[in-house]
Design a protein around this motif. Structure first.
Motif, mmCIF file in Angstrom:
data_model
loop_
_atom_site.group_PDB
_atom_site.id
_atom_site.type_symbol
_atom_site.label_atom_id
_atom_site.label_comp_id
_atom_site.label_asym_id
_atom_site.label_seq_id
_atom_site.Cartn_x
_atom_site.Cartn_y
_atom_site.Cartn_z
ATOM 1 N N ARG A 173 -77.653 74.651 55.475
ATOM 2 C CA ARG A 173 -77.870 74.706 54.021
ATOM 3 C C ARG A 173 -77.481 73.399 53.348
ATOM 4 O O ARG A 173 -77.396 73.324 52.132
ATOM 5 C CB ARG A 173 -77.041 75.834 53.418
ATOM 6 C CG ARG A 173 -77.541 77.185 53.825
ATOM 7 C CD ARG A 173 -76.818 78.249 53.074
ATOM 8 N NE ARG A 173 -77.209 79.543 53.570
ATOM 9 C CZ ARG A 173 -76.394 80.552 53.735
ATOM 10 N NH1 ARG A 173 -75.122 80.440 53.440
ATOM 11 N NH2 ARG A 173 -76.831 81.691 54.198
ATOM 12 N N ASN A 174 -77.158 72.409 54.174
ATOM 13 C CA ASN A 174 -76.803 71.079 53.662
ATOM 14 C C ASN A 174 -75.524 71.077 52.823
ATOM 15 O O ASN A 174 -75.324 70.183 51.996
ATOM 16 C CB ASN A 174 -77.955 70.470 52.852
ATOM 17 C CG ASN A 174 -78.934 69.761 53.760
ATOM 18 O OD1 ASN A 174 -78.539 69.200 54.787
ATOM 19 N ND2 ASN A 174 -80.194 69.796 53.418
ATOM 20 N N HIS A 175 -74.696 72.079 53.041
ATOM 21 C CA HIS A 175 -73.438 72.114 52.284
ATOM 22 C C HIS A 175 -72.542 70.943 52.662
ATOM 23 O O HIS A 175 -71.793 70.438 51.845
ATOM 24 C CB HIS A 175 -72.693 73.434 52.535
ATOM 25 C CG HIS A 175 -73.294 74.575 51.797
ATOM 26 N ND1 HIS A 175 -72.623 75.726 51.510
ATOM 27 C CD2 HIS A 175 -74.533 74.733 51.268
ATOM 28 C CE1 HIS A 175 -73.420 76.549 50.844
ATOM 29 N NE2 HIS A 175 -74.576 75.966 50.696
ATOM 30 N N PRO A 234 -79.010 67.588 47.974
ATOM 31 C CA PRO A 234 -80.098 67.372 48.938
ATOM 32 C C PRO A 234 -81.334 68.182 48.550
ATOM 33 O O PRO A 234 -81.236 69.157 47.785
ATOM 34 C CB PRO A 234 -79.518 67.899 50.263
ATOM 35 C CG PRO A 234 -78.053 68.018 50.050
ATOM 36 C CD PRO A 234 -77.865 68.259 48.589
ATOM 37 N N ARG A 237 -83.101 70.166 50.352
ATOM 38 C CA ARG A 237 -82.947 71.553 50.813
ATOM 39 C C ARG A 237 -81.482 71.919 50.678
ATOM 40 O O ARG A 237 -80.642 71.409 51.418
ATOM 41 C CB ARG A 237 -83.402 71.671 52.271
ATOM 42 C CG ARG A 237 -84.922 71.746 52.404
ATOM 43 C CD ARG A 237 -85.356 71.801 53.852
ATOM 44 N NE ARG A 237 -84.672 72.835 54.602
ATOM 45 C CZ ARG A 237 -83.993 72.611 55.727
ATOM 46 N NH1 ARG A 237 -83.907 71.397 56.212
ATOM 47 N NH2 ARG A 237 -83.412 73.599 56.363
ATOM 48 N N PHE A 238 -81.192 72.779 49.750
ATOM 49 C CA PHE A 238 -79.797 73.187 49.539
ATOM 50 C C PHE A 238 -79.815 74.627 49.029
ATOM 51 O O PHE A 238 -80.554 74.944 48.095
ATOM 52 C CB PHE A 238 -79.131 72.267 48.511
ATOM 53 C CG PHE A 238 -77.697 72.620 48.227
ATOM 54 C CD1 PHE A 238 -76.687 72.198 49.071
ATOM 55 C CD2 PHE A 238 -77.353 73.393 47.128
ATOM 56 C CE1 PHE A 238 -75.361 72.525 48.809
ATOM 57 C CE2 PHE A 238 -76.038 73.732 46.869
ATOM 58 C CZ PHE A 238 -75.039 73.291 47.715
ATOM 59 N N ASP A 239 -79.059 75.457 49.684
ATOM 60 C CA ASP A 239 -79.001 76.859 49.266
ATOM 61 C C ASP A 239 -77.575 77.250 48.972
ATOM 62 O O ASP A 239 -76.653 76.810 49.661
ATOM 63 C CB ASP A 239 -79.517 77.771 50.386
ATOM 64 C CG ASP A 239 -81.018 77.727 50.495
ATOM 65 O OD1 ASP A 239 -81.664 77.557 49.467
ATOM 66 O OD2 ASP A 239 -81.528 77.853 51.627
ATOM 67 N N LEU A 240 -77.422 78.100 48.003
ATOM 68 C CA LEU A 240 -76.102 78.690 47.751
ATOM 69 C C LEU A 240 -75.935 79.862 48.724
ATOM 70 O O LEU A 240 -76.916 80.319 49.315
ATOM 71 C CB LEU A 240 -76.019 79.173 46.305
ATOM 72 C CG LEU A 240 -76.088 78.084 45.238
ATOM 73 C CD1 LEU A 240 -76.041 78.702 43.851
ATOM 74 C CD2 LEU A 240 -74.954 77.100 45.391
ATOM 75 N N PRO A 241 -74.711 80.355 48.914
ATOM 76 C CA PRO A 241 -74.524 81.511 49.801
ATOM 77 C C PRO A 241 -75.424 82.672 49.360
ATOM 78 O O PRO A 241 -75.440 83.044 48.189
ATOM 79 C CB PRO A 241 -73.047 81.857 49.614
ATOM 80 C CG PRO A 241 -72.415 80.576 49.217
ATOM 81 C CD PRO A 241 -73.435 79.863 48.398
ATOM 82 N N GLU A 242 -76.172 83.207 50.323
ATOM 83 C CA GLU A 242 -77.249 84.137 49.961
ATOM 84 C C GLU A 242 -76.795 85.462 49.339
ATOM 85 O O GLU A 242 -77.495 86.031 48.517
ATOM 86 C CB GLU A 242 -78.164 84.385 51.161
ATOM 87 C CG GLU A 242 -77.453 84.843 52.393
ATOM 88 C CD GLU A 242 -78.349 84.777 53.614
ATOM 89 O OE1 GLU A 242 -77.886 85.162 54.686
ATOM 90 O OE2 GLU A 242 -79.502 84.346 53.475
ATOM 91 N N TYR A 243 -75.623 85.947 49.734
ATOM 92 C CA TYR A 243 -75.211 87.258 49.201
ATOM 93 C C TYR A 243 -74.427 87.153 47.892
ATOM 94 O O TYR A 243 -73.989 88.164 47.361
ATOM 95 C CB TYR A 243 -74.369 88.009 50.243
ATOM 96 C CG TYR A 243 -75.177 88.424 51.440
ATOM 97 C CD1 TYR A 243 -76.145 89.409 51.331
ATOM 98 C CD2 TYR A 243 -75.003 87.806 52.668
ATOM 99 C CE1 TYR A 243 -76.915 89.781 52.410
ATOM 100 C CE2 TYR A 243 -75.763 88.166 53.763
ATOM 101 C CZ TYR A 243 -76.720 89.153 53.629
ATOM 102 O OH TYR A 243 -77.484 89.507 54.699
ATOM 103 N N LEU A 244 -74.231 85.934 47.434
ATOM 104 C CA LEU A 244 -73.445 85.762 46.212
ATOM 105 C C LEU A 244 -74.351 85.534 44.999
ATOM 106 O O LEU A 244 -75.252 84.702 45.051
ATOM 107 C CB LEU A 244 -72.536 84.546 46.334
ATOM 108 C CG LEU A 244 -71.207 84.708 47.057
ATOM 109 C CD1 LEU A 244 -70.432 83.406 47.023
ATOM 110 C CD2 LEU A 244 -70.384 85.804 46.442
ATOM 111 N N PHE A 303 -76.305 74.115 39.236
ATOM 112 C CA PHE A 303 -75.009 74.110 39.930
ATOM 113 C C PHE A 303 -74.553 72.671 40.237
ATOM 114 O O PHE A 303 -73.390 72.320 40.028
ATOM 115 C CB PHE A 303 -75.119 74.930 41.221
ATOM 116 C CG PHE A 303 -73.860 74.948 42.038
ATOM 117 C CD1 PHE A 303 -72.728 75.609 41.574
ATOM 118 C CD2 PHE A 303 -73.791 74.299 43.259
ATOM 119 C CE1 PHE A 303 -71.553 75.624 42.322
ATOM 120 C CE2 PHE A 303 -72.628 74.308 44.007
ATOM 121 C CZ PHE A 303 -71.505 74.972 43.533
ATOM 122 N N ALA A 304 -75.487 71.853 40.720
ATOM 123 C CA ALA A 304 -75.135 70.465 41.068
ATOM 124 C C ALA A 304 -74.679 69.705 39.820
ATOM 125 O O ALA A 304 -73.689 68.963 39.852
ATOM 126 C CB ALA A 304 -76.326 69.766 41.712
#
Lengths: 252, 220
Positions: A79-81, B70, B72-79, B127-128
Motif C-alpha cells: 500500500r506504499n505506506h 505515492p 498508489r496509496f491505500d488507507l487500511p481497508e477496514y477503517l 489525508f496526505a
C-alpha cells in the motif's frame, strides 16, 4: 512511530479477527467438558476448561498470529505506506519497531486467556505462580517469529511468509523432541556431533509449551530455570529481530 | 527563499551508474508555491519525487518534514477515514481533513474498502494534505493525485492545492487535462533531463508545447 502503531492497532480492532478468536474461546470453554468424563467426576470440568483455553492460546499464537504479522508487514509495502511514512522522516528502524509492536496484541490475548484460567483455577490445584510463569513463557515463545515474519514480507508475499513462520514455530515446538531422540540413538561419533549441533541450533520454542504443567498442575519452575528460559526466548526474539530488520531495511 | 537546490550534474536513479534523469542545470525551488512535474509515462517523474524525499538508495536521506503521496496509496481497508484521522492526525489536522473531505464530498464514516475508486483517491489526497498540516511539512509532493477523478472533483481539488501553495512548496506530478490555476513553474522531464521551465502556463496546450517542443530552453 506512534501514528503507525496506532493505525495498525485500529486496523486490527476493525478487521474483527479477534471476534472469531473470542467466539472460539467461548465455545471451547463450554464444550471442554465433553472431552472428559464429567458425568463421572464433575471436578474435572474446570481443569478441562483450563487445558482447552491454554491449548487454544498456544495454537492461535503459533498459527494465527504469524498470518497477522505477515499481513501487517506486507500491507506496509504493497500500500506504499513505507514510502509515505519514510518521506515524513520516520526512520527504517523506528518503523520496523512500530510494526513489530503489534506483538503486544498477542500479549493482550495471552493475558486474557491467563485471566480466564485464573478465574477457573481456584477449583483446581494449579498454583497462580505456575500459571503466570506458563503464560509468560508462552507469550515469549509466540512473539519470537513476529519480527521475522514482518521482515520476510518485504521479499515474499504474505502467504509464503506465514507458512515459513508457522514451519519455524512447528520446528521449535516439536523439533527438539525428535532431534533429542535421534541424538540419544546416534551411534557413530560424527552422527552424534551432527545431532548435537542440530539440537543446539534449532529454536527451543517448546519452552513456551507449558500444557503439561497446566494439565498435571505441576508446581512453578525454580526461579533460575524460569529466568534462563525467558532469557533464551528473549535472545531468540532479538536474533529474529535482527534478521527481520536486515530483510526490512534491504527493501524499499 | 530557496528550499530545495538540485545542483547541476545531479544524476538520479536506482543504481549509481545507471541514472534515469540528470539535472544539467542548477534547479532551485522556493519555500512556497506550486510546481507541476510533467513528462511522458516512464520518464522518471516518480523516481524524481522519491529522490527528493530520500527514498532512493542513492539519495541522501529523508528530507526534513516532507509529505509524499505515492500514486498508489491505500488507507487500511477496514477503517473508516474518520477513524484513520483520529488515529494519526492532531486536532488541527483532523479538523482540516474533515473540512477537505467535505469539500471533496467524501464519506468519512464508511470503511475504506467500501468507497469507490474515485472516493478512495479523494480520501487519500485529503489525508496526505492533512498529514502535511500535522507535521508542519515544508514540502508536499503528490504523485498523480487527480488520476481517476472527474472534472468537478478536479476543480475542487484545485481549491485545496491553491490553499496549500500559500503554506508550503507543492509539487504535483500530473497530466493536467484542465489547469484551474497556472502553476508557478514547470519541472519538465524530457529525454532523461530535468529542467525548470518558467512562464505563464494557463492551459494544457501551453504545457504540451513545452513537452513536444524541440528545446527545453523556453524560459520566459
Amino acid at each position: 512511530m506512534k501514528a503507525v502503531a496506532n493505525l495498525l492497532l485500529q486496523q486490527w480492532i476493525h478487521a474483527r479477527a479477534w471476534v472469531l478468536v473470542a467466539a472460539v474461546f467461548v465455545a471451547a470453554t463450554f464444550l471442554a467438558k465433553y472431552f472428559v468424563p464429567w458425568e463421572v467426576d464433575p471436578t474435572l470440568i474446570p481443569l478441562a476448561r483450563c487445558q482447552v483455553i491454554y491449548g487454544l492460546t498456544l495454537v492461535i499464537g503459533m498459527v494465527l498470529l504469524p498470518a497477522l504479522y505477515a499481513e501487517a508487514g506486507r500491507s506496509q509495502l504493497t500500500r506504499n505506506h513505507r514510502l509515505f511514512w519514510r518521506a515524513q522522516g520516520l526512520s527504517d528502524s523506528k518503523y520496523f519497531v512500530a510494526v513489530c509492536g503489534i506483538c503486544f496484541v498477542a500479549a493482550a490475548a495471552v493475558v486474557l486467556a491467563g485471566t480466564v484460567i485464573l478465574l477457573l483455577v481456584r477449583s483446581v490445584d494449579l498454583s497462580v505462580a505456575s500459571l503466570i510463569q506458563s503464560m509468560i513463557l508462552t507469550y515469549l515463545a509466540v512473539i519470537v517469529c513476529a519480527p521475522l515474519a514482518v521482515g520476510m514480507t518485504q521479499w515474499v508475499n504474505s502467504s509464503p511468509a506465514t507458512l515459513l513462520t508457522i514451519v519455524f514455530n512447528c520446528v521449535g515446538l516439536f523439533g527438539p523432541a525428535s532431534v533429542n531422540a535421534a541424538r540419544n540413538t546416534a551411534g557413530a561419533k560424527g552422527e552424534q556431533v551432527f545431532w548435537e549441533t542440530v539440537f543446539t541450533v534449532i529454536p527451543q520454542l517448546r519452552l513456551g509449551d507449558q500444557s503439561e504443567r497446566i494439565t498435571f498442575c505441576w508446581p512453578p519452575i525454580p526461579m533460575q530455570g524460569f529466568v534462563e528460559a525467558c532469557g533464551y526466548l528473549i535472545g531468540w526474539t532479538l536474533f529474529s529481530f535482527c534478521i527481520g530488520y536486515v530483510c526490512w531495511r534491504k527493501r524499499l | 527563499m530557496k528550499l530545495i537546490t538540485i545542483p547541476a550534474g545531479t544524476a538520479i536513479g536506482y543504481r549509481p551508474n545507471q541514472p534515469i534523469i540528470k539535472a544539467e542545470e542548477r534547479i532551485e525551488l522556493p519555500s512556497k508555491g506550486l510546481f507541476l512535474l510533467v513528462g511522458q509515462n516512464g520518464m522518471g517523474k516518480t523516481t524524481f519525487m522519491k529522490h527528493l524525499v530520500g527514498c532512493l538508495p542513492q539519495s541522501k536521506g529523508p528530507m526534513d518534514r516532507a509529505v509524499y503521496l505515492p500514486e498508489r496509496f491505500d488507507l487500511p481497508e477496514y477503517l473508516p477515514p474518520r477513524k484513520v484521522a483520529k488515529s494519526c492526525l492532531n486536532h488541527e489536522a483532523r479538523r482540516q481533513f474533515l473540512g477537505d473531505a467535505n469539500v471533496l464530498k467524501v464519506e468519512v464514516g464508511k470503511e475504506f474498502y467500501k468507497l469507490s475508486k474515485g472516493n478512495k483517491q479523494k480520501t487519500v489526497l485529503a489525508f496526505a494534505i492533512a498529514r502535511a498540516t500535522d507535521n508542519q511539512s515544508k514540502v508536499l509532493l503528490l504523485d498523480e493525485p487527480l488520476s481517476g477523478l472527474d472534472y468537478a472533483v478536479q476543480k475542487d481539488a484545485w481549491i485545496l492545492f491553491n490553499r496549500e501553495r500559500q503554506r508550503r512548496l507543492v509539487i504535483l506530478s500530473m497530466h493536467p487535462d484542465h489547469i484551474e490555476t497556472p502553476p508557478d513553474a514547470l519541472l519538465v522531464i524530457k529525454n532523461g533531463r530535468i529542467s525548470k521551465v518558467e512562464g505563464n502556463f494557463e492551459s494544457w496546450g501551453d504545457i504540451e508545447r513545452v513537452l513536444t517542443g524541440e528545446s527545453l530552453t523556453v524560459s520566459v
